[in-house]
Design a protein around this motif. Structure first.
Motif, mmCIF file in Angstrom:
data_model
loop_
_atom_site.group_PDB
_atom_site.id
_atom_site.type_symbol
_atom_site.label_atom_id
_atom_site.label_comp_id
_atom_site.label_asym_id
_atom_site.label_seq_id
_atom_site.Cartn_x
_atom_site.Cartn_y
_atom_site.Cartn_z
ATOM 1 N N LYS A 2 50.324 -8.299 14.562
ATOM 2 C CA LYS A 2 49.410 -7.609 15.236
ATOM 3 C C LYS A 2 49.671 -7.153 16.631
ATOM 4 O O LYS A 2 49.902 -8.139 17.559
ATOM 5 C CB LYS A 2 48.099 -8.173 15.159
ATOM 6 N N GLU A 3 49.765 -6.201 17.036
ATOM 7 C CA GLU A 3 50.228 -5.800 18.630
ATOM 8 C C GLU A 3 48.953 -6.109 19.632
ATOM 9 O O GLU A 3 47.912 -5.666 19.188
ATOM 10 C CB GLU A 3 50.569 -4.386 18.824
ATOM 11 N N ILE A 4 49.269 -6.654 20.753
ATOM 12 C CA ILE A 4 47.910 -6.761 21.690
ATOM 13 C C ILE A 4 48.614 -6.278 22.958
ATOM 14 O O ILE A 4 49.802 -5.829 23.155
ATOM 15 C CB ILE A 4 47.862 -8.317 21.947
ATOM 16 N N ALA A 5 47.856 -6.008 23.783
ATOM 17 C CA ALA A 5 47.881 -5.546 25.017
ATOM 18 C C ALA A 5 48.950 -6.253 26.165
ATOM 19 O O ALA A 5 48.976 -7.257 25.893
ATOM 20 C CB ALA A 5 46.787 -5.155 25.957
ATOM 21 N N ALA A 6 50.015 -5.355 26.522
ATOM 22 C CA ALA A 6 51.004 -6.113 27.436
ATOM 23 C C ALA A 6 50.141 -6.932 28.621
ATOM 24 O O ALA A 6 50.901 -7.933 28.982
ATOM 25 C CB ALA A 6 51.944 -5.188 28.072
ATOM 26 N N SER A 7 49.150 -6.682 28.943
ATOM 27 C CA SER A 7 48.334 -7.276 30.010
ATOM 28 C C SER A 7 48.006 -8.682 29.711
ATOM 29 O O SER A 7 47.596 -9.591 30.445
ATOM 30 C CB SER A 7 47.188 -6.149 30.588
ATOM 31 N N GLN A 8 48.094 -8.862 28.379
ATOM 32 C CA GLN A 8 47.678 -10.354 27.821
ATOM 33 C C GLN A 8 49.031 -11.308 27.724
ATOM 34 O O GLN A 8 48.863 -12.338 27.211
ATOM 35 C CB GLN A 8 47.199 -10.156 26.498
ATOM 36 N N ALA A 9 50.054 -10.947 28.238
ATOM 37 C CA ALA A 9 51.441 -11.899 28.345
ATOM 38 C C ALA A 9 51.075 -13.166 28.979
ATOM 39 O O ALA A 9 51.443 -14.157 28.367
ATOM 40 C CB ALA A 9 52.591 -11.129 28.989
ATOM 41 N N TYR A 10 50.198 -13.070 29.952
ATOM 42 C CA TYR A 10 50.013 -14.516 30.513
ATOM 43 C C TYR A 10 49.143 -15.341 29.537
ATOM 44 O O TYR A 10 49.498 -16.655 29.884
ATOM 45 C CB TYR A 10 49.356 -14.267 31.823
ATOM 46 N N ARG A 11 48.468 -15.016 28.648
ATOM 47 C CA ARG A 11 47.842 -15.861 27.686
ATOM 48 C C ARG A 11 48.694 -16.557 26.713
ATOM 49 O O ARG A 11 48.512 -17.678 26.261
ATOM 50 C CB ARG A 11 46.904 -15.206 26.975
ATOM 51 N N LEU A 12 50.133 -16.061 26.586
ATOM 52 C CA LEU A 12 50.951 -16.561 25.966
ATOM 53 C C LEU A 12 51.948 -17.550 26.643
ATOM 54 O O LEU A 12 52.561 -18.320 26.108
ATOM 55 C CB LEU A 12 51.909 -15.446 25.167
ATOM 56 N N LEU A 13 52.379 -17.011 27.881
ATOM 57 C CA LEU A 13 53.358 -17.800 28.637
ATOM 58 C C LEU A 13 52.941 -18.521 29.439
ATOM 59 O O LEU A 13 53.572 -19.059 30.535
ATOM 60 C CB LEU A 13 54.432 -16.724 29.097
ATOM 61 N N GLU A 14 51.828 -18.935 29.743
ATOM 62 C CA GLU A 14 51.285 -19.428 31.135
ATOM 63 C C GLU A 14 52.080 -20.872 31.127
ATOM 64 O O GLU A 14 52.263 -21.748 30.080
ATOM 65 C CB GLU A 14 49.512 -20.122 30.704
ATOM 66 N N PRO A 15 52.892 -20.934 32.324
ATOM 67 C CA PRO A 15 53.848 -22.234 32.230
ATOM 68 C C PRO A 15 53.350 -23.423 32.517
ATOM 69 O O PRO A 15 54.266 -24.364 32.001
ATOM 70 C CB PRO A 15 54.618 -21.794 33.317
ATOM 71 N N GLY A 16 52.259 -23.719 32.928
ATOM 72 C CA GLY A 16 51.940 -25.044 33.177
ATOM 73 C C GLY A 16 50.449 -25.320 33.173
ATOM 74 O O GLY A 16 49.730 -24.420 32.902
ATOM 75 N N PRO A 17 50.156 -26.426 33.671
ATOM 76 C CA PRO A 17 48.721 -26.968 33.650
ATOM 77 C C PRO A 17 48.001 -26.266 34.693
ATOM 78 O O PRO A 17 48.653 -25.953 35.650
ATOM 79 C CB PRO A 17 48.762 -28.276 33.732
ATOM 80 N N ILE A 18 46.741 -26.252 34.445
ATOM 81 C CA ILE A 18 45.794 -25.677 35.688
ATOM 82 C C ILE A 18 45.918 -26.658 36.676
ATOM 83 O O ILE A 18 45.768 -27.919 36.409
ATOM 84 C CB ILE A 18 44.284 -25.441 34.844
ATOM 85 N N VAL A 19 46.179 -26.397 37.831
ATOM 86 C CA VAL A 19 45.886 -27.127 38.974
ATOM 87 C C VAL A 19 44.862 -26.941 40.132
ATOM 88 O O VAL A 19 44.398 -25.686 40.000
ATOM 89 C CB VAL A 19 47.640 -27.193 39.728
ATOM 90 N N LEU A 20 44.787 -27.778 40.971
ATOM 91 C CA LEU A 20 43.869 -27.697 42.169
ATOM 92 C C LEU A 20 44.827 -27.734 43.101
ATOM 93 O O LEU A 20 45.591 -28.540 43.163
ATOM 94 C CB LEU A 20 42.775 -28.812 42.171
#
Length: 182
Positions: A2-20
């Motif tokens: 299934k194709e999804i919007a290109a704007s959603q790339a970050y949802r697949l490639l988020e490189p690391g943990p959430i940080v503060l």
């Protein structure tokens, strides 16, 4: 597939943990939640992070040239999200969220005692800040809390959903090309 919007790339490639990210400006410490960051180089270690003028921390980082990247664990998940939902221009986030500020050795921004690790950084390059809000940070010191029981980190997938870090897979014996790296 299934194709999804290109704007959603970050949802697949988020490189690391959430940080503060902590800063200190005019004697006031602040903390913000950040998901857009990446390692740029091993040695000397450089980190890229996106902090835009819409973030209260942008001015502090721009003016002081220093910050701390603190890595929270799963036990701080709700706090991490709540920190990201308010602004340091009107809230003392350390007080509101019960965070313990500890002095850093190299920078004026505080460490966060409740986090797994704290990375003291100085701004090394600002040439892409105006175009992409991308600060290049040089790592100066790293502090690890080896006594923490909870060590799983959070990885943002967008829309408030997270992947939780789990176990590790040790394939060091297969990494023959990269053995020279520390």
């Amino acid at each position: 597939m299934k194709e999804i919007a290109a704007s959603q790339a970050y949802r697949l490639l988020e490189p690391g943990p959430i940080v503060l990210v902590t800063t200190s400006y005019d004697g006031k410490p602040n903390v913000m939640t950040m998901g857009f960051h990446m390692m740029i180089q091993h040695a000397p270690p450089l980190i890229g992070c996106v902090i835009g003028p819409w973030d209260h921390s942008y001015q502090a980082l721009s003016e002081t040239g220093e910050c701390v990247i603190a890595i929270p664990a799963l036990d701080l998940a709700e706090t991490v999200v709540d920190i990201g939902n308010c602004s340091g221009d009107s809230v003392d986030k350390f007080q509101r969220f019960g965070l313990t500020a500890r002095p850093a050795k190299t920078v004026s921004a505080p460490l966060i005692a409740e986090c797994l690790a704290n990375i003291e950084c100085i701004v090394a390059d600002t040439t892409v800040v105006d175009t992409y809000n991308l600060f290049i940070l040089a790592v100066k010191r790293i502090w690890i809390d080896e006594t923490r029981e909870e060590t799983r980190t959070l990885h943002h997938r967008g829309d408030g959903s997270f992947t939780i870090d789990g176990g590790t897979l040790d394939l060091r014996d297969r990494m023959v090309k990269w053995r020279h790296l520390p």
